[in-house]
Design a protein around this motif. Structure first.
Motif, PDB file in Angstrom:
ATOM      1  N   GLU A 134       1.357 -30.541  -9.278  1.00 51.90           N
ATOM      2  CA  GLU A 134       1.814 -30.510  -7.883  1.00 51.90           C
ATOM      3  C   GLU A 134       2.267 -29.105  -7.488  1.00 51.90           C
ATOM      4  O   GLU A 134       1.900 -28.598  -6.423  1.00 51.90           O
ATOM      5  N   ALA A 135       3.059 -28.478  -8.338  1.00 53.90           N
ATOM      6  CA  ALA A 135       3.547 -27.124  -8.038  1.00 53.90           C
ATOM      7  C   ALA A 135       2.394 -26.126  -7.991  1.00 53.90           C
ATOM      8  O   ALA A 135       2.339 -25.275  -7.097  1.00 53.90           O
ATOM      9  N   PHE A 136       1.475 -26.235  -8.931  1.00 55.74           N
ATOM     10  CA  PHE A 136       0.362 -25.291  -9.002  1.00 55.74           C
ATOM     11  C   PHE A 136      -0.578 -25.444  -7.814  1.00 55.74           C
ATOM     12  O   PHE A 136      -1.074 -24.460  -7.277  1.00 55.74           O
ATOM     13  N   ASP A 137      -0.821 -26.687  -7.412  1.00 58.16           N
ATOM     14  CA  ASP A 137      -1.729 -26.925  -6.283  1.00 58.16           C
ATOM     15  C   ASP A 137      -1.179 -26.347  -4.983  1.00 58.16           C
ATOM     16  O   ASP A 137      -1.936 -25.963  -4.101  1.00 58.16           O
ATOM     17  N   ALA A 138       0.144 -26.278  -4.872  1.00 61.05           N
ATOM     18  CA  ALA A 138       0.774 -25.771  -3.653  1.00 61.05           C
ATOM     19  C   ALA A 138       1.072 -24.273  -3.722  1.00 61.05           C
ATOM     20  O   ALA A 138       1.461 -23.677  -2.719  1.00 61.05           O
ATOM     21  N   ALA A 139       0.876 -23.670  -4.878  1.00 59.77           N
ATOM     22  CA  ALA A 139       1.304 -22.285  -5.082  1.00 59.77           C
ATOM     23  C   ALA A 139       0.309 -21.261  -4.546  1.00 59.77           C
ATOM     24  O   ALA A 139      -0.899 -21.444  -4.640  1.00 59.77           O
ATOM     25  N   SER A 140       0.873 -20.201  -4.029  1.00 56.59           N
ATOM     26  CA  SER A 140       0.112 -18.998  -3.723  1.00 56.59           C
ATOM     27  C   SER A 140       0.625 -17.969  -4.725  1.00 56.59           C
ATOM     28  O   SER A 140       1.738 -17.463  -4.594  1.00 56.59           O
ATOM     29  N   THR A 141      -0.171 -17.697  -5.748  1.00 54.98           N
ATOM     30  CA  THR A 141       0.293 -16.870  -6.855  1.00 54.98           C
ATOM     31  C   THR A 141      -0.794 -15.922  -7.332  1.00 54.98           C
ATOM     32  O   THR A 141      -1.986 -16.203  -7.167  1.00 54.98           O
ATOM     33  N   ALA A 142      -0.364 -14.822  -7.931  1.00 54.47           N
ATOM     34  CA  ALA A 142      -1.310 -13.895  -8.545  1.00 54.47           C
ATOM     35  C   ALA A 142      -1.517 -14.200 -10.027  1.00 54.47           C
ATOM     36  O   ALA A 142      -2.292 -13.526 -10.697  1.00 54.47           O
ATOM     37  N   VAL A 143      -0.820 -15.219 -10.541  1.00 53.74           N
ATOM     38  CA  VAL A 143      -1.012 -15.627 -11.935  1.00 53.74           C
ATOM     39  C   VAL A 143      -2.460 -16.084 -12.086  1.00 53.74           C
ATOM     40  O   VAL A 143      -2.957 -16.891 -11.292  1.00 53.74           O
ATOM     41  N   GLU A 144      -3.134 -15.551 -13.092  1.00 54.80           N
ATOM     42  CA  GLU A 144      -4.542 -15.885 -13.314  1.00 54.80           C
ATOM     43  C   GLU A 144      -4.731 -17.072 -14.249  1.00 54.80           C
ATOM     44  O   GLU A 144      -5.683 -17.830 -14.099  1.00 54.80           O
ATOM     45  N   GLU A 145      -3.827 -17.193 -15.242  1.00 55.46           N
ATOM     46  CA  GLU A 145      -3.926 -18.315 -16.177  1.00 55.46           C
ATOM     47  C   GLU A 145      -2.553 -18.896 -16.457  1.00 55.46           C
ATOM     48  O   GLU A 145      -1.632 -18.165 -16.833  1.00 55.46           O
ATOM     49  N   ALA A 146      -2.440 -20.203 -16.268  1.00 55.10           N
ATOM     50  CA  ALA A 146      -1.279 -20.974 -16.699  1.00 55.10           C
ATOM     51  C   ALA A 146      -1.744 -21.755 -17.923  1.00 55.10           C
ATOM     52  O   ALA A 146      -2.591 -22.639 -17.817  1.00 55.10           O
ATOM     53  N   ARG A 147      -1.218 -21.383 -19.070  1.00 57.13           N
ATOM     54  CA  ARG A 147      -1.653 -21.978 -20.335  1.00 57.13           C
ATOM     55  C   ARG A 147      -0.551 -22.905 -20.854  1.00 57.13           C
ATOM     56  O   ARG A 147       0.552 -22.467 -21.149  1.00 57.13           O
ATOM     57  N   PHE A 148      -0.863 -24.185 -20.945  1.00 53.95           N
ATOM     58  CA  PHE A 148       0.098 -25.138 -21.510  1.00 53.95           C
ATOM     59  C   PHE A 148      -0.094 -25.189 -23.013  1.00 53.95           C
ATOM     60  O   PHE A 148      -1.212 -25.333 -23.497  1.00 53.95           O
ATOM     61  N   VAL A 149       1.001 -25.065 -23.724  1.00 53.96           N
ATOM     62  CA  VAL A 149       0.965 -25.048 -25.176  1.00 53.96           C
ATOM     63  C   VAL A 149       1.644 -26.324 -25.677  1.00 53.96           C
ATOM     64  O   VAL A 149       2.848 -26.503 -25.500  1.00 53.96           O
ATOM     65  N   ALA A 150       0.836 -27.194 -26.255  1.00 49.43           N
ATOM     66  CA  ALA A 150       1.334 -28.471 -26.774  1.00 49.43           C
ATOM     67  C   ALA A 150       1.567 -28.335 -28.271  1.00 49.43           C
ATOM     68  O   ALA A 150       0.702 -27.846 -28.999  1.00 49.43           O
ATOM     69  N   PHE A 151       2.727 -28.780 -28.727  1.00 44.29           N
ATOM     70  CA  PHE A 151       3.100 -28.634 -30.127  1.00 44.29           C
ATOM     71  C   PHE A 151       2.487 -29.718 -31.015  1.00 44.29           C
ATOM     72  O   PHE A 151       2.262 -29.509 -32.185  1.00 44.29           O
ATOM     73  N   SER A 152       2.191 -30.873 -30.416  1.00 43.36           N
ATOM     74  CA  SER A 152       1.639 -31.992 -31.204  1.00 43.36           C
ATOM     75  C   SER A 152       0.282 -32.405 -30.653  1.00 43.36           C
ATOM     76  O   SER A 152      -0.050 -32.124 -29.502  1.00 43.36           O
ATOM     77  N   ASP A 153      -0.481 -33.108 -31.491  1.00 47.07           N
ATOM     78  CA  ASP A 153      -1.786 -33.617 -31.044  1.00 47.07           C
ATOM     79  C   ASP A 153      -1.620 -34.586 -29.884  1.00 47.07           C
ATOM     80  O   ASP A 153      -2.393 -34.556 -28.922  1.00 47.07           O
ATOM     81  N   ALA A 154      -0.604 -35.452 -29.949  1.00 48.00           N
ATOM     82  CA  ALA A 154      -0.379 -36.441 -28.887  1.00 48.00           C
ATOM     83  C   ALA A 154      -0.062 -35.752 -27.562  1.00 48.00           C
ATOM     84  O   ALA A 154      -0.583 -36.132 -26.510  1.00 48.00           O
ATOM     85  N   ALA A 155       0.788 -34.735 -27.607  1.00 48.91           N
ATOM     86  CA  ALA A 155       1.122 -33.995 -26.383  1.00 48.91           C
ATOM     87  C   ALA A 155      -0.100 -33.253 -25.852  1.00 48.91           C
ATOM     88  O   ALA A 155      -0.322 -33.200 -24.641  1.00 48.91           O
ATOM     89  N   TYR A 156      -0.907 -32.711 -26.760  1.00 46.92           N
ATOM     90  CA  TYR A 156      -2.115 -32.010 -26.341  1.00 46.92           C
ATOM     91  C   TYR A 156      -3.066 -32.969 -25.604  1.00 46.92           C
ATOM     92  O   TYR A 156      -3.574 -32.636 -24.534  1.00 46.92           O
ATOM     93  N   GLU A 157      -3.285 -34.153 -26.177  1.00 43.30           N
ATOM     94  CA  GLU A 157      -4.183 -35.128 -25.539  1.00 43.30           C
ATOM     95  C   GLU A 157      -3.666 -35.555 -24.182  1.00 43.30           C
ATOM     96  O   GLU A 157      -4.419 -35.601 -23.211  1.00 43.30           O
ATOM     97  N   ALA A 158      -2.367 -35.862 -24.086  1.00 48.83           N
ATOM     98  CA  ALA A 158      -1.792 -36.313 -22.821  1.00 48.83           C
ATOM     99  C   ALA A 158      -1.810 -35.211 -21.766  1.00 48.83           C
ATOM    100  O   ALA A 158      -2.150 -35.450 -20.608  1.00 48.83           O
ATOM    101  N   ALA A 159      -1.464 -33.994 -22.176  1.00 43.62           N
ATOM    102  CA  ALA A 159      -1.453 -32.874 -21.221  1.00 43.62           C
ATOM    103  C   ALA A 159      -2.866 -32.543 -20.775  1.00 43.62           C
ATOM    104  O   ALA A 159      -3.096 -32.261 -19.593  1.00 43.62           O
ATOM    105  N   SER A 160      -3.820 -32.569 -21.689  1.00 44.82           N
ATOM    106  CA  SER A 160      -5.218 -32.298 -21.318  1.00 44.82           C
ATOM    107  C   SER A 160      -5.721 -33.302 -20.291  1.00 44.82           C
ATOM    108  O   SER A 160      -6.347 -32.918 -19.304  1.00 44.82           O
ATOM    109  N   ALA A 161      -5.410 -34.559 -20.508  1.00 41.37           N
ATOM    110  CA  ALA A 161      -5.840 -35.604 -19.569  1.00 41.37           C
ATOM    111  C   ALA A 161      -5.190 -35.422 -18.203  1.00 41.37           C
ATOM    112  O   ALA A 161      -5.836 -35.628 -17.170  1.00 41.37           O
ATOM    113  N   ALA A 162      -3.940 -35.025 -18.188  1.00 32.53           N
ATOM    114  CA  ALA A 162      -3.200 -34.893 -16.916  1.00 32.53           C
ATOM    115  C   ALA A 162      -3.516 -33.603 -16.173  1.00 32.53           C
ATOM    116  O   ALA A 162      -3.423 -33.571 -14.944  1.00 32.53           O
TER     117      ALA A 162
END
Length: 164
Positions: A134-162
Motif C-alpha cells: 500500500e505504501a509503495f503503490d502510493a509513493a513517489s520515490t527515487a528508490v529504485e529497489e525495495a528488497r525484502f529480506v526474509a530470514f526463514s523459508d516460511a517468511a520468504y514464501e509468504a512475502a513473495s506471494a504478497a
C-alpha cells in the motif's frame, strides 16, 4: 520502483540502506533490531543516542550510520506493537512510507527491508507485506529497489506471494 524478495540475512545485504525494525527507545533490542546493532557495532548505538535522545514515535523513521554493516545507512522505523494494543494498520503503512521518504532524503537508491511488525510485534507476514505494498503503490520515490529480506523459508514464501 522494483520490489524483490530474497531469503537471507539483512545485515549482509549490499544496498545503500537497510531498514531496522526498531523499538521506541532506539537503543537496540531483539530480532532484526538486535542483529543490526550487533553487526553494525557501537557506532550505531552512539548515533541512535545522539540523533534520538528521546527515542522515536511509532510509525516514524529516522536514520543513522550503517556502522560496520555493508550498507552506508540504517533507516530505523518503529512498527506498531499489536500485543501492546497498537492495532492501527495506518501506523504500519506509515513505517514503510516514512522509510522511503528518509531514503529519498539520503539519496539511497537500494533499500533492504525486514517485514516490519511481523514476528514479536504480532503482525502477520501477510499484513506487513500488504502495508508495504500500500505504501509503495502510493509513493513517489527515487528508490529504485525495495528488497525484502526474509530470514526463514516460511517468511520468504509468504512475502513473495504478497509482494510479487
Amino acid at each position: 520502483m522494483r520490489v524483490t524478495v530474497v531469503r537471507g540475512d539483512i545485515t549482509a545485504e549490499q544496498v545503500d540502506a537497510v531498514v531496522n525494525a526498531a523499538n521506541n527507545a532506539m537503543r537496540g533490542g531483539g530480532g532484526v533490531d538486535g542483529a543490526i546493532h550487533r553487526v553494525g557495532g557501537p557506532a550505531v548505538l552512539a548515533d541512535c543516542r545522539a540523533r534520538f535522545p528521546r527515542g522515536l514515535a511509532t510509525g516514524d523513521a529516522g536514520w543513522t550510520t550503517g556502522g560496520d554493516l555493508p550498507a552506508r545507512w540504517i533507516i530505523h522505523t518503529v512498527g506498531p506493537n499489536r500485543h501492546a494494543g497498537e492495532t492501527d494498520r495506518a501506523l504500519l503503512v506509515s513505517c514503510y512510507r516514512r522509510c522511503l521518504e528518509v531514503a529519498d532524503e539520503l539519496g539511497a537508491r537500494t533499500v533492504a527491508f525486514p517485514l516490519v511488525g511481523a514476528g514479536v510485534y504480532g503482525w502477520s507476514v501477510e499484513e506487513s507485506a500488504g502495508a508495504a505494498r500500500e505504501a509503495f503503490d502510493a509513493a513517489s520515490t527515487a528508490v529504485e529497489e525495495a528488497r525484502f529480506v526474509a530470514f526463514s523459508d516460511a517468511a520468504y514464501e509468504a512475502a513473495s506471494a504478497a509482494l510479487e
